[in-house]
Design a protein around this motif. Structure first.
Motif, PDB file in Angstrom:
ATOM      1  N   TYR A  35      -4.157  -7.250 -10.540  1.00 34.29           N
ATOM      2  CA  TYR A  35      -4.553  -8.651 -10.664  1.00 34.29           C
ATOM      3  C   TYR A  35      -4.763  -9.295  -9.304  1.00 34.29           C
ATOM      4  N   GLY A  36      -3.800  -9.097  -8.418  1.00 27.03           N
ATOM      5  CA  GLY A  36      -3.874  -9.742  -7.105  1.00 27.03           C
ATOM      6  C   GLY A  36      -4.181  -8.727  -6.039  1.00 27.03           C
ATOM      7  N   ARG A  37      -4.164  -9.197  -4.822  1.00 29.70           N
ATOM      8  CA  ARG A  37      -4.386  -8.369  -3.652  1.00 29.70           C
ATOM      9  C   ARG A  37      -2.998  -8.113  -3.075  1.00 29.70           C
ATOM     10  N   PRO A  38      -2.661  -6.870  -2.769  1.00 30.75           N
ATOM     11  CA  PRO A  38      -1.323  -6.599  -2.228  1.00 30.75           C
ATOM     12  C   PRO A  38      -1.087  -7.414  -0.959  1.00 30.75           C
ATOM     13  N   PHE A  39       0.121  -7.869  -0.784  1.00 34.35           N
ATOM     14  CA  PHE A  39       0.478  -8.564   0.456  1.00 34.35           C
ATOM     15  C   PHE A  39       1.839  -8.056   0.905  1.00 34.35           C
ATOM     16  N   ILE A  40       2.224  -8.472   2.118  1.00 35.69           N
ATOM     17  CA  ILE A  40       3.439  -7.924   2.710  1.00 35.69           C
ATOM     18  C   ILE A  40       4.504  -9.011   2.781  1.00 35.69           C
ATOM     19  N   ARG A  62      -7.147 -13.370  -2.661  1.00 38.83           N
ATOM     20  CA  ARG A  62      -8.261 -13.110  -1.751  1.00 38.83           C
ATOM     21  C   ARG A  62      -8.787 -11.702  -2.014  1.00 38.83           C
ATOM     22  N   PHE A 120       5.855  -1.058   4.365  1.00 34.25           N
ATOM     23  CA  PHE A 120       4.546  -0.774   4.983  1.00 34.25           C
ATOM     24  C   PHE A 120       4.587   0.503   5.800  1.00 34.25           C
ATOM     25  N   LEU A 171       6.241   3.321   5.237  1.00 34.57           N
ATOM     26  CA  LEU A 171       6.109   4.619   4.553  1.00 34.57           C
ATOM     27  C   LEU A 171       4.612   4.744   4.295  1.00 34.57           C
ATOM     28  N   HIS A 172       3.878   5.104   5.354  1.00 33.45           N
ATOM     29  CA  HIS A 172       2.437   4.898   5.350  1.00 33.45           C
ATOM     30  C   HIS A 172       1.716   5.533   4.174  1.00 33.45           C
ATOM     31  N   ILE A 174      -0.366   3.286   1.522  1.00 36.29           N
ATOM     32  CA  ILE A 174      -1.827   3.371   1.372  1.00 36.29           C
ATOM     33  C   ILE A 174      -2.191   3.630  -0.089  1.00 36.29           C
ATOM     34  N   SER A 177      -2.654 -15.207  -3.023  1.00 37.98           N
ATOM     35  CA  SER A 177      -2.957 -13.798  -2.809  1.00 37.98           C
ATOM     36  C   SER A 177      -3.952 -13.250  -3.817  1.00 37.98           C
ATOM     37  N   ARG A 207      -1.763   0.402  -2.020  1.00 38.98           N
ATOM     38  CA  ARG A 207      -2.788  -0.601  -1.743  1.00 38.98           C
ATOM     39  C   ARG A 207      -4.087  -0.282  -2.459  1.00 38.98           C
ATOM     40  N   LYS A 208      -4.309   0.995  -2.775  1.00 38.45           N
ATOM     41  CA  LYS A 208      -5.608   1.372  -3.348  1.00 38.45           C
ATOM     42  C   LYS A 208      -5.723   1.091  -4.836  1.00 38.45           C
ATOM     43  N   TYR A 236       5.323  -3.961   0.740  1.00 36.07           N
ATOM     44  CA  TYR A 236       4.158  -4.374  -0.036  1.00 36.07           C
ATOM     45  C   TYR A 236       4.568  -4.978  -1.366  1.00 36.07           C
ATOM     46  N   TYR A 278       0.894  -9.078  -7.296  1.00 37.66           N
ATOM     47  CA  TYR A 278       1.039  -9.729  -8.592  1.00 37.66           C
ATOM     48  C   TYR A 278       0.379  -8.870  -9.657  1.00 37.66           C
TER      49      TYR A 278
END
Lengths: 439, 439
Positions: A367-372, B438, A352, A354-355, A359, B436, A362-363, A377, A380
């Motif tokens: 399939y899924g939503r990124p999580f930590i 959401r 996370f 290594l901003h 970023i 994940s 994350r964009k 990061y 799926y």
């Protein structure tokens, strides 16, 4: 029975019969007679019997006569090949042309198999133009020395044949006939060899001095060409299997080591075994390219390796793979741990903190939503293949698996999976070994 | 809307109403009145309002009054605890006893929640006997300094609450109230903090000087106890999630960051998501042990970790695990890549040329016959578990998962798997996040 008793009994069974000996003698005499007339116009060409016939080390029922034509070294290659073929054709009753380093003629004389092989006459390995030139030197080295040990050579050959270890060709990666004779000669017999081999390691040097190699290559130095390892084509696993067989034979000697009773499972039995394992067993069948084994098998191995790597890359966990061929068909086969995978897989992204990278990661829409997880990061993503069949079919249709193999596969292939593979009667015994449930 | 506009709008919603302020003032006055009479017999005991009530930083609807009893340091521990409980009981309309480092009394005065906590009166952290003794020093440090920033403290608390990051307790591993106030104080407001936090790393030091730690521990030094990291309980992943939220909020400011609309999937939707993934989703449900969250969650985490390690050891590939509890139930959950494994697994033995070991290995009777791969003996052995359910049930029944957890599990448990887990309405939202997906 003692090992000695077993060996004596086996020797009697594998030594050519009187009748066979007489017959081969007669064919040899006929070849000599024909050669005289054929070579009338080729005063500069010598010829010789070489190989197991010349040294009386062939196995009963495995009669084959090797005739070598020795050409003067100054003759050019084309001339050698042309003359070699011409002489072969005139010598044999029926023939076909085969291809090794030079083309050569293979056929029959009085119904016995005869090969007529051209080579250059050399005095030592330094003068060698192709590997086949060395064969007369091998014969020269062995012919007197092996006398009295012929039956022991046969024992070793039979022992290896019975366990799929005989032959240096790519398909087998085992022991060549020449290697057999050198080993028997060096140990002065079959049983001393077997006793010694129980202790062999991957880095053992047998000959000319016993020792170890630095690079874990089992080594038998060629007495006529000290730069050459006669055992170079013997695979590590076949070396290991030979060591295992020698240990087992001396532990409980029996003729089964020479004449194994192989269990050939029927469809039902094999089907049951496969279902019981609950793995994914897959067999790709396609027409055999018109190639001799020694050209075909390297290509099968390459194609196999390529598909296996792709299966591994997609997480199917290949437990074992193998290849097999008959006269008309080729088979590539795999046992995978998973017949089905989740439709998703975890894909790892940047930490996370290594901003910039985080970023960007994350964009992307996935399939899924990124999580930590553990500060990194994760996301799926959809898998490309859920079943190993999908991966293999994709490779078969769209990947370059070598010219000859790919051509044939694109003509026609069948992919068997699960208990269905037990329906392929050609490979039932091979599969039985492949699954390693042989008792 | 600009971030400033969003913040102003949210502040108006989370600031306690006039009525609430008045009511709490009244309760505070009542407590003061009662205290005078209760402490008549305890001349050596001081008392104070501490916490968010004392500093006017509580969130609307989250009224709670902390009353601290400050005992002289020479008083012995038993006496302190006894007097503390006695005073608490006399002060409150209704009460129960809770257990932290000391037992303390929790209850209500005029229908507002009040905690009465005993501690030793100290002048600096060096004199501290238990962590709670530090709380009056925290108040002393903050009470004047935080004035004028109360609404910003509330903004931060609401921002964290809305995203499950508020609270330093084991269940949450997020930001304590004290940490919130220090951060707001240090950055002089919510928005400057959020702007700064976008760049935080795992080794950032915020206070007293900005810098980096050697050991990757995010650090906020306690001004009243410089040896202490106020952010010690903040997990790495929650730090990362906070950084992510700050980035997102400034990228597209909206009130949703403070008042999220959480999608609660129904049974059908969750069932569809689960089937679509084709993974093995498992939920172990059992009665909740009678423990407060801060005792329960460490035990749930240990039990979870133990079962997860066992699942991993048996090749089920745990993609994610989690725990959850309600007032009456506990839930441990896993998502495994494999809902079924082969009945066998490959077991690796010694290299063939460690002869002694190899011979010993070969003599063991197993499912398959040992074979050699890359010079090493291998054999197929039967797996202990083919399905993850078998492993979890075995652990639930036969393994020590911690005294309280194991006792409850042995009383009663249900193991849900696959789409069936969508029937547990208690955890549907948690599962939705767990998977994940959401949006």
């Amino acid at each position: 029975m003692s090992p000695e008793e077993v060996c004596d009994s086996v020797k009697a069974k594998i030594r050519p019969s009187e009748k066979e000996m007489e017959k081969l003698k007669k064919v040899g005499d006929e070849i000599s007679r024909r050669m005289k007339s054929v070579l009338k116009d080729h005063r500069d060409i010598e010829w010789k019997f070489l190989g197991s016939y010349a040294r009386n080390t062939w196995l009963r029922g495995q009669e084959e006569i090797d005739v070598f034509l020795l050409f003067p070294p100054e003759m050019d290659n084309e001339e050698l090949e042309q003359a070699g073929l011409e002489i072969g054709k005139r010598l044999l009753d029926e023939y076909e042309i085969s291809y090794a380093e030079h083309p050569y003629v293979k056929g029959r004389v009085m119904d016995v198999e005869v090969e007529v092989v051209p080579c250059y006459r050399i005095r030592h390995a330094g003068e060698m133009k192709s590997a086949v030139d060395r064969t007369p030197l091998h014969h020269e080295y062995l012919s007197d020395r092996i006398r009295g040990l012929e039956d022991d050579v046969r024992l070793l050959k039979q022992f290896l044949r019975a366990n799929d270890l005989y032959g240096a060709e790519h398909k087998v990666k085992g022991f060549s006939g020449y290697l057999c004779e050198l080993l028997i000669l060096h140990h002065n017999g079959f049983l001393p060899l077997v006793r010694d081999a129980r202790e062999w390691k991957r880095n053992t040097v047998i000959y000319p001095c016993e020792g170890k190699t630095e690079d874990d290559t089992f080594t038998v130095v060629d007495p006529v060409d000290p730069e050459r390892n006669v055992a170079a084509n013997l695979s590590l696993d076949n070396l290991a299997r030979f060591v295992e067989l020698c240990q087992d034979f001396l532990e409980s000697p029996s003729e089964e080591f020479f004449f194994p009773r192989r269990h050939v499972p029927d469809r039902e039995e094999l089907g049951r075994i496969i279902e019981d394992r609950n793995t994914a067993i897959l067999v790709l069948e396609f027409p055999r390219p018109e190639l001799v084994d020694d050209s075909l098998y390297p290509q099968l191995d390459r194609a196999l390796r390529k598909i296996t790597m792709e299966l591994e890359r997609h997480d199917f966990e290949v437990m074992r793979d193998s290849r097999y061929s008959t006269d008309s068909k080729c088979y590539l086969m795999w046992e995978c741990a998973h017949s089905q995978l989740p439709s998703i897989r975890l894909h790892s992204g940047p930490p996370f903190d290594l901003h910039k990278h985080a970023i960007k990661f994350r964009k992307k829409i996935r399939y899924g939503r990124p999580f930590i997880r553990d500060g990194r990061y994760m996301v799926y993503v959809k898998r490309k293949y859920v079943r190993p069949e999908e991966c293999i079919v994709d490779m078969a249709l769209n990947s370059d698996l070598g010219k000859h193999v790919s051509e044939k596969i694109r003509d026609e292939f069948v992919l068997y999976s699960g208990a269905d593979v037990s329906e392929i009667s050609d490979i039932r015994m091979h599969l039985y070994d492949f699954l390693s449930v042989r008792a």
